[in-house]
Scaffold this active site. Sequence first.
Site, mmCIF file in Angstrom:
data_model
loop_
_atom_site.group_PDB
_atom_site.id
_atom_site.type_symbol
_atom_site.label_atom_id
_atom_site.label_comp_id
_atom_site.label_asym_id
_atom_site.label_seq_id
_atom_site.Cartn_x
_atom_site.Cartn_y
_atom_site.Cartn_z
ATOM 1 N N SER A 185 60.301 7.371 32.532
ATOM 2 C CA SER A 185 60.158 5.926 32.688
ATOM 3 C C SER A 185 58.811 5.533 33.283
ATOM 4 C CB SER A 185 61.289 5.363 33.558
ATOM 5 O OG SER A 185 61.287 5.941 34.858
ATOM 6 N N ASP A 426 62.865 -0.762 44.685
ATOM 7 C CA ASP A 426 62.314 0.190 43.723
ATOM 8 C C ASP A 426 60.902 0.547 44.177
ATOM 9 O OD1 ASP A 426 61.204 1.560 41.613
ATOM 10 O OD2 ASP A 426 61.753 0.112 40.069
ATOM 11 N N HIS A 429 58.646 2.761 40.357
ATOM 12 C CA HIS A 429 57.896 2.166 39.260
ATOM 13 C C HIS A 429 56.826 1.221 39.796
ATOM 14 C CE1 HIS A 429 61.843 3.409 37.611
ATOM 15 N NE2 HIS A 429 61.065 3.876 36.641
#
Length: 447
Positions: A185, A426, A429
Site C-alpha cells: 500500500s 495512521d 501512509h
Amino acid sequence: MALTMSMSSKWSRKKPHFPLLVVLLVFIACSVLYNEFSIQRIHETPDLVPSSQPTPFTYVKPNLPQRPSEVLDRFSSCNSTRSFSGKKIRWNDRDVESGRRRSVSQESCDVFSGKWVFDNRSYPLYGESECPYMSEQLACHKHGRSDLQYQHWRWQPHGCNLKRWNAIEMWEKLRGKRLMFVGDSLNRNQWISMVCLLQSVIPANKRSMTPNAQLTIFRAEEYNATVEFLWAPLLVESNSDDPVKHRLAERIIRPDSVLKHSTQWEHADILVFNSYLWWRQGPVKLMWSGEENGACEELDGLGAMELAMGAWADWVASKVIPLKKRVFFVTMSPTHFWKREWEAGSEGNCYNETRPIDREGYWGSGSDLATMRMVDNLVSRLGSKVSVINITQLSEYRKDGHPSIYRKFWETLSPQQLGNPASYSDCIHWCLPGVPDVWNELLFHFL
C-alpha cells in the site's frame, strides 16, 4: 552508497468509469486497515518478532515452473508447521556486470542527503481536489486537516538541486512505455502520487483508469503510455495477493518463487519495487515449491524477507537487460509511532504533528537497520541492473506528513477511540500532496 547506519544521514482506451473506481478504492482502503493496526502492534510489542537463530542450510534454486494447482491464494493453509530447515535461495549473480550501481553511485551529488525547505510558492505540485484519482485514505485536507504546511515542503539536497518536476517531460520519457509500481500500500501511495502529478496535462477524454483486481492501469492515449500498480506486498507468491481480501490469520509465502507476479510485471519498461512493512507483522509461514501435503516452515520476518528478496534478485539477474528495462528499488518508508523518539519525555505519535524533524540524521524505530543492510548487500550484487531510490532518511524527518486521523475510516470508531485520537492515527501512509511526491521527483531525476 551503502544503506547502513553510515548512510542514514544520506539515505482499452476506455473513458473513466468513476463509480467503479470509487468502489474499488473503497474496498482496497478498507482492506489495509487491519494490516495497519497489525503493524502498529508489532512496533508496540517487538517481542512478537523472534530473532533468527543460526541454522545449518541447504540451497534452493528459485523460480522453477509450478503446476497451476499449487498457486497460493487466500484459501491456502498449512496442514503442518515445523521449524525452519535452514534453506537458502541460490541465485546466480556471476552474469551481473561488476560495474557500480547505476544512477545513485554515479551522481556527483548525493540527492538523498539534504533538508526540507518550506516553499509555498512552488509546492504543492498539484491540488488535492484537482486529482480525480485521489484516494480517500490519503486526502487529508478533505477529511478535516486544516493545517496545510505539510503540502509546502521541498526536499533540498546539500550542494545541488533536484531536477525540477515537469509533467510533459515525464510523459515524453514514458512515451510508448509501461511504468509499473509493484509492492504494497505504500507503493500504491507512490503510484497515486505519480498519477496525480501526471494526469492534469492529459485531456479528460484521452485518459482512463482501468481497475483490474490485482493490476490497476492509468492510461494516456496520446502518449501510448501507462502508469500501473501491481499489488504484490511480499514480492513472492503469497496467500495475501488478493488486493482486497487479505485479512488472514497467518501469512504464507512461496519463498522461492516470484513467477505468479513476474508474468504481469515482466513486460513493463520501467519497474519500481518496494517491500518492507508486511515483513514486520510477525512470523511468516514458508511453503516451498514442490512441498507436498501443505507442510510449512516458520521463520521470522527478516529471514523470510531475505529469502523472498533472493527469489526477486534471481529474476532481476536473469531477465533484466539495463539498456531495455529500468528497475528501481525503493527503500523502506518509515513510520512515526513514538513521539518520545523525536521529543524526549513526550507521549503520543504522529497525531497533531505539523512540522518536520529538524535534527539531521534523525533515525527512529520505524526503520530497521538490519533490513537496510540485508537489502543493500543483496542489491549491490545486482550491479547496474537495479537503481536504489533511498527515501528512508528524508522521510524519517517527516513526522508531520502522515494522515493521522484525517482520512476516511471505513469501520465505526468506538467512543474510546474517538476520545483518544492518537489510538487510531495512521502513522504509516502519507497525505497527498506530500512526501511521496518527492519520491517521484527522485524517480524523475534518475530517469
